[in-house]
Enzyme design. Structure first.
Site, short mmCIF file in Angstrom:
data_model
loop_
_atom_site.label_atom_id
_atom_site.label_comp_id
_atom_site.label_asym_id
_atom_site.label_seq_id
_atom_site.Cartn_x
_atom_site.Cartn_y
_atom_site.Cartn_z
N GLU A 51 -33.74 29.79 -3.98
CA GLU A 51 -31.99 28.66 -3.86
C GLU A 51 -31.78 27.99 -3.98
OE1 GLU A 51 -29.30 31.77 -2.55
OE2 GLU A 51 -30.35 31.11 -0.59
N GLY A 110 -34.12 25.03 -5.11
CA GLY A 110 -34.30 24.44 -5.82
C GLY A 110 -35.84 23.85 -5.57
N GLY A 158 -40.88 32.62 -9.64
CA GLY A 158 -41.63 31.68 -9.61
C GLY A 158 -42.39 31.31 -10.09
N ASP A 159 -42.52 32.55 -11.24
CA ASP A 159 -43.77 32.74 -12.35
C ASP A 159 -43.52 31.77 -13.80
OD1 ASP A 159 -45.04 34.40 -10.62
OD2 ASP A 159 -44.30 36.17 -12.05
#
Ligand code: RIB
Length: 318
Positions: free
Chosen positions: A230, A232, A259-260
């Protein structure tokens, strides 16, 4: 280095598909305990396949290489890729099952915990990669992760390198790696946990991420992008160090697959010719939207939705 045979916008991704079985609950059960969940969903998952869906919705021409079983989950995979316009290079392994993931999502925070069983994709080898050498050679960007065996991932990076194709390595889930994989990576995209596992250093904030990235640069990586949830993402190379704050696009419903989304969006933007910082912003905006929706692959936004978020930011900066 781009060559004439590389197709602009093409991304080849090597990885796994599994079917995600997602349970929402107020907390995780203890061993020996049964608790009531608040919701259940089944849908397409697997880090590589999620990245393929993210890149395709973001406008890339995607080729995906994996292994599947000859079963109902494998059929969901093929239907998903067809609907997304992804070219499948999936080998069907008779007698093996397509894998599955158990995903726990915390009702309050949207944070997740995952158990993944790779199934047929867990039998992938370097030979699978050799069979798609022509596809890799035709791409601008090659992407892989660590849910399939490491030798397959490493061969993918080697073949991409041989053909001057930009390599993006998402070292997820965290595993011990030999140092000879790092010089094959133009970009590496670990999260905090993976960066800590690869370097043996704690990674809790931007300064930690920069120190860990320095270690990875010394091992031979071109550019390190540490995703910090969260907070960055930090892009760090010998030439520049740039932090991009996370995009807040609404209430966080589910973080699984974010993340993917970042890696798939980053690869798509690189493949159409954007520079690394602008590709990182694109990937971050994609991830920022995906966490406001349930599911992993199903939560990935379209290019238009991502451009709207980036456009609003540009407008606000004026
Ligand atoms: O990154 C999220 C993915 O990890 C899920 O879709 C699950 O399948 C696991 O592979």
């Amino acid at each position: 280095m781009t060559t004439q045979s590389q197709v602009q916008g093409r991304v080849v991704i090597l990885g796994i598909y599994v079917t995600d079985l997602t349970f929402r609950a107020a907390r995780m059960p203890l061993i020996g305990e049964t608790i009531a969940g608040s919701a259940f969903a089944m849908g397409p998952g697997g880090k590589g396949s999620n990245q393929a869906v993210a890149a395709a919705r973001a406008g890339a021409d995607v080729v995906f290489c994996t292994r599947l079983g000859n079963d109902a989950f494998g059929e969901i995979a093929q239907a998903t890729w067809k609907a997304e316009g992804i070219t499948s290079r999936a080998k069907i392994v008779e007698g093996a099952s397509t894998g599955a993931a158990h995903i726990f999502v915390d009702d309050t925070t949207g944070m997740n915990a995952i158990i993944v069983a790779s199934g047929a994709a867990g039998t992938m080898s370097a030979a699978d990669v050799d069979e798609i050498e022509a596809d890799i050679a035709s791409a601008r960007v090659f992407v892989t992760q660590l849910e399939q065996p490491i030798p397959a991932a490493k061969r993918g990076l080697e073949v991409a390198r041989k053909h001057g194709v930009t390599t993006v390595f998402n070292p997820a889930p965290a595993l011990p790696l030999d140092d000879d994989i790092f010089p094959l990576c133009d970009y590496i995209t670990p999260n905090e946990t993976e960066a800590a596992a690869l370097t043996g250093m704690p990674v809790n904030d931007i300064d930690d991420a920069r120190r860990a990235a320095d270690v990875l640069l010394k091992k031979g990586v071109g550019t390190v992008i540490v995703t910090l949830g969260e907070a960055g993402a930090l892009l760090h190379s010998a030439q520049q160090s740039v932090f991009v704050a996370a995009y807040r696009c609404g209430r966080v419903v589910e973080t699984a697959g974010a993340g993917d989304g970042f890696t798939g969006g980053f690869a798509a933007a690189l493949a159409r010719g954007e520079d690394a910082v602008s590709a990182m912003r694109f990937g971050s905006a994609l991830a920022g939207i995906s966490v406001t929706r349930p599911g992993t692959a199903p939560s990935m936004p379209t290019r238009r939705e991502i451009d709207e978020v980036l456009g609003r930011e540009a407008e606000a900066a004026r």
